[in-house]
Scaffold this active site. Structure first.
Site, PDB file in Angstrom:
ATOM      1  CB  SER A   6      -0.944  -0.006   1.208  1.00  0.00           C
ATOM      2  OG  SER A   6      -0.234  -0.254   2.405  1.00  0.00           O
ATOM      3  CD  GLU A   8       0.638   7.492   5.343  1.00  0.00           C
ATOM      4  OE1 GLU A   8       0.522   6.344   5.840  1.00  0.00           O
ATOM      5  OE2 GLU A   8       0.987   8.482   5.994  1.00  0.00           O
ATOM      6  CG  ASP A  99       0.852  13.801  16.621  1.00  0.00           C
ATOM      7  OD1 ASP A  99       0.852  13.096  17.646  1.00  0.00           O
ATOM      8  OD2 ASP A  99       1.475  13.521  15.584  1.00  0.00           O
ATOM      9  CG  PHE A 207       9.131  13.280   9.851  1.00  0.00           C
ATOM     10  CD1 PHE A 207       8.130  14.116  10.322  1.00  0.00           C
ATOM     11  CD2 PHE A 207       8.794  12.037   9.343  1.00  0.00           C
ATOM     12  CE1 PHE A 207       6.802  13.709  10.285  1.00  0.00           C
ATOM     13  CE2 PHE A 207       7.472  11.628   9.314  1.00  0.00           C
ATOM     14  CZ  PHE A 207       6.473  12.471   9.781  1.00  0.00           C
ATOM     15  CG  HIS A 257       1.435   1.739   4.760  1.00  0.00           C
ATOM     16  ND1 HIS A 257       0.332   1.911   3.938  1.00  0.00           N
ATOM     17  CD2 HIS A 257       1.598   2.932   5.410  1.00  0.00           C
ATOM     18  CE1 HIS A 257      -0.144   3.138   4.084  1.00  0.00           C
ATOM     19  NE2 HIS A 257       0.609   3.779   4.971  1.00  0.00           N
TER      20      HIS A 257
END
Ligand code: FAD
Length: 276
Positions: A6, A8, A99, A207, A257
């Site tokens: 998959s 994103e 978040d 990140f 993913h």
């Protein structure tokens, strides 16, 4: 290919950006993904862009899953979104807490944790949606302990979620221990590793710091040595992440993913080397 793949995306802010993303989707479609997904900003901050992006992506791949987060959203707003997605024919959701934006307390959210949202989805929409939820092999940064985090993931599955998608990580042992711990608690849900291609050293480190993903010292050091040579970073990053995927699949990971960062080339380079 038996593994589930998959991809994103995040929602582009402009019409031009959306057109570019559809081009990226076209390139990735050739790899026969099970689904695409599109993120959702906390408090509904990307609501309209996420809805627009989902509509556009679904024209080319009906199994495109909106992410849905409960932080800063009322129950009614969430039910409205669920009705909208059901009416559009969406069958899969990525269900999250989200978040907390700085300065926003729990008081402004009617639901506190992702398992509350999973429960709301099942209460409101029955079995209509397949639900993916977040999993953290290296522990969510706010978790009180590893065992607590395992219990929280299990609570999401017990509330009706179907699958886990992990935060990205570069240490295969973390995934192995996480799965062992879940299985010992009687949680048999499939957990799909989230894969972050390495594109830019500074962005990756920044990140990773904010989301609690561990970049091993040897990898930081090597990437810092290469950081002024973009091509070398890409080549080394592709090699490292391909090996990570190979090991995860050999360990029995049921699929992968990809956090594509809205780019086709880095993910395709890894899939090419994996022969997928
Ligand atoms: P939860 O499962 O609710 O867990 C959050 C924290 O609370 C954990 O530390 C957990 O241990 C703890 N906890 C859970 N229940 C309880 C309880 N009852 N009591 C005490 N502590 C508890 N963010 C976005 O804003 N938009 C997105 O689209 C998005 N997509 C993502 C996709 C993936 C695959 C992943 C892995 C993350 C994504 N995120 C996204 C980030 C995510 O929202 C954050 O990591 C957020 O901090 C936690 O969300 P969660 O769904 O894991 O929360």
């Amino acid at each position: 290919m038996s593994q589930r793949i998959s991809f994103e995306f995040f929602p582009p802010k402009t019409a031009d950006g959306l057109q570019k993303l559809l081009g990226v989707q076209q390139q990735l479609l050739a790899r026969n993904p099970m689904f695409f997904s599109c993120t959702y900003g906390a408090g509904g901050s990307t609501r309209d862009n996420t809805l627009r992006t989902i509509d556009a992506l679904r024209e080319h791949h009906p199994d495109t899953a909106p992410h849905l987060s409960c932080i800063g959203q009322t129950r009614d707003e969430l039910r409205g979104l669920l009705d909208h997605y059901r009416d559009q024919g969406v069958r899969r959701l990525v269900v999250l807490r989200g978040d907390l934006p700085s300065g926003m307390g729990y008081a402004q959210s009617e639901l506190r944790f992702a398992d509350d949202l999973v429960r709301l989805v099942r209460e409101h929409s029955g079995e209509h949606f397949e639900m993916e939820v977040a999993a953290y092999p290296e522990m969510h940064p706010q978790a009180r302990s590893f065992d607590d985090d395992i219990a929280h993931f299990k609570r999401k599955i017990d509330a009706g979620a179907n699958n886990g998608l992990t935060q990205y990580f570069y240490n295969t042992d973390a995934y192995g221990f996480y799965l062992d711990a879940l299985r010992k608690q009687g949680c048999e849900a499939p957990v799909y590793p989230g894969i972050m291609p390495i594109l830019n050293v500074a962005n990756l480190l920044r990140f990773s710091h904010s989301c609690g993903a561990d970049v091993p010292r040897w990898l930081v050091s090597k990437l810092n040595d290469l950081k002024d040579d973009e091509a070398a970073v890409k080549e080394f990053g592709t090699e490292v992440v391909t090996k990570l995927c190979e090991r995860l699949l050999a360990m029995g990971a049921p699929g992968l993913h990809f956090y594509t960062m809205n780019q086709a080339a880095p993910t395709l380079a890894i899939l090419d080397r994996l022969g997928l």
